[in-house]
Scaffold this active site. Structure first.
Site, short mmCIF file in Angstrom:
data_model
loop_
_atom_site.label_atom_id
_atom_site.label_comp_id
_atom_site.label_asym_id
_atom_site.label_seq_id
_atom_site.Cartn_x
_atom_site.Cartn_y
_atom_site.Cartn_z
N THR A 4 1.03 -1.33 0.09
CA THR A 4 -0.05 0.04 0.13
C THR A 4 0.97 1.40 -0.06
O THR A 4 1.57 1.23 0.91
CB THR A 4 -0.80 -0.05 1.01
OG1 THR A 4 -1.63 -1.28 1.37
CG2 THR A 4 -1.85 1.29 1.08
N LYS A 38 4.26 -9.16 3.64
CA LYS A 38 3.08 -8.41 3.43
C LYS A 38 2.09 -9.61 2.48
O LYS A 38 1.51 -9.12 1.74
CB LYS A 38 2.69 -7.27 3.22
CG LYS A 38 1.49 -6.50 3.71
CD LYS A 38 1.41 -4.98 3.91
CE LYS A 38 0.32 -4.19 4.46
NZ LYS A 38 0.40 -2.80 4.36
N GLU A 88 4.39 -5.42 16.84
CA GLU A 88 4.18 -4.02 15.61
C GLU A 88 2.51 -3.52 16.27
O GLU A 88 2.22 -3.86 17.35
CB GLU A 88 3.89 -4.64 14.32
CG GLU A 88 3.06 -5.72 14.25
CD GLU A 88 3.21 -6.36 12.98
OE1 GLU A 88 3.66 -6.10 11.93
OE2 GLU A 88 2.12 -7.37 12.28
#
Length: 266
Positions: A28, A140, A173
């Site tokens: 993204t 990802k 995270e």
């Protein structure tokens, strides 16, 4: 509408492995003034994801051109790029998958990030923990059910983002961001070799800290280490860097690291 394999359309074959198995990866990116911000970083991430998942071959120049094409008409927006292994059979075997699927889309930039940068954010400890998987750690990939559950629990709180631990109780995270904290001139970030996403902005910040006055360490630590931190920041490609006011019961007012990084990450 989505830009799928070079055509504007809103359908995908039901036997595409993104649908069947979450077999793919994505990135993204932020579009600014008609350009994809840190384009090469995002292409590198996709290449690494495809290499790990053994997806290919892919025309990377074509993909880069498509990303630039979609960005050209946008002032400030979000570009999402998904690479699926492509259409395949019912079973797990990928032997007959020879043509990956490229899925690109553009959406509005989330304006609340601007407010977060000005005001800072609060983090809440998530009850959802990430499983350890060194094979997939860092990339990802499309299997993001853990993050879906993290977000679902987060939306039941007043916090802006989540503190996410692995199954052994170590910091990893946030739900959609990476994590750094500072103690004096020492800066720490969780290791991402067992769980979590090695975000493009995380990688950029690590590079920026090399040779800087700050000393960076990638560590495995329990969340209690944040109790005596001087400062916490979170980051992703869209934010790109945001200061943290509070994590659980711990409060932070320093912005030294934030002010150092923010102008370098725009």
């Amino acid at each position: 509408m989505y830009f799928i394999n070079g055509q504007w359309q809103d359908t995908l074959p039901v036997n595409d492995r993104a649908v069947q198995f979450g077999d793919g990866c994505f990135t993204t990116a932020c579009i600014t003034d008609g350009s994809v911000r840190f384009l090469e970083d995002h292409l590198r991430r996709l290449r690494q994801g495809c290499e790990t998942l053994m997806i290919g071959p892919l025309d990377w120049q074509l993909l880069a051109d498509e990303m630039k094409q979609l960005a050209a008409a946008e002032k400030k927006a979000v570009l999402k790029v998904i690479i699926s292994r492509g259409a395949g059979g019912r079973g797990y075997s990928a032997a007959n998958c020879t043509q990956p699927t490229r899925i690109l889309s553009v959406s509005p930039y989330p304006d609340f990030y601007l407010r977060w940068r000005e005001q800072g954010v609060t983090l809440a400890l998530s009850p959802v923990r990430l499983g350890l998987n060194p094979t997939l750690a860092g990339i990802k990939h499309l299997n993001r059910l853990e993050q879906v559950l993290v977000r679902t629990h987060l939306e039941q709180t007043d916090a802006h983002e989540a503190l996410v631990l692995d199954s052994e109780g170590s910091l990893v995270e946030c739900c959609a961001a990476n994590l750094f904290w500072r103690k004096g001139s020492n800066v720490y970030t969780p290791r991402i070799d067992r769980a979590g996403v090695n975000g493009t902005m995380r990688q950029r910040i690590i590079s920026l800290l090399e040779g800087s006055p700050w000393q960076l360490q990638q560590i495995i630590e329990a969340p209690e280490t944040l109790a005596d931190a001087d400062e916490i920041i979170i980051c992703n490609a869209l934010m790109p860097v945001i200061p943290v006011n509070q994590a659980e019961a711990w409060h932070y007012t320093s912005r030294e690291l934030y002010h150092f990084l923010a102008p370098l990450c725009e």
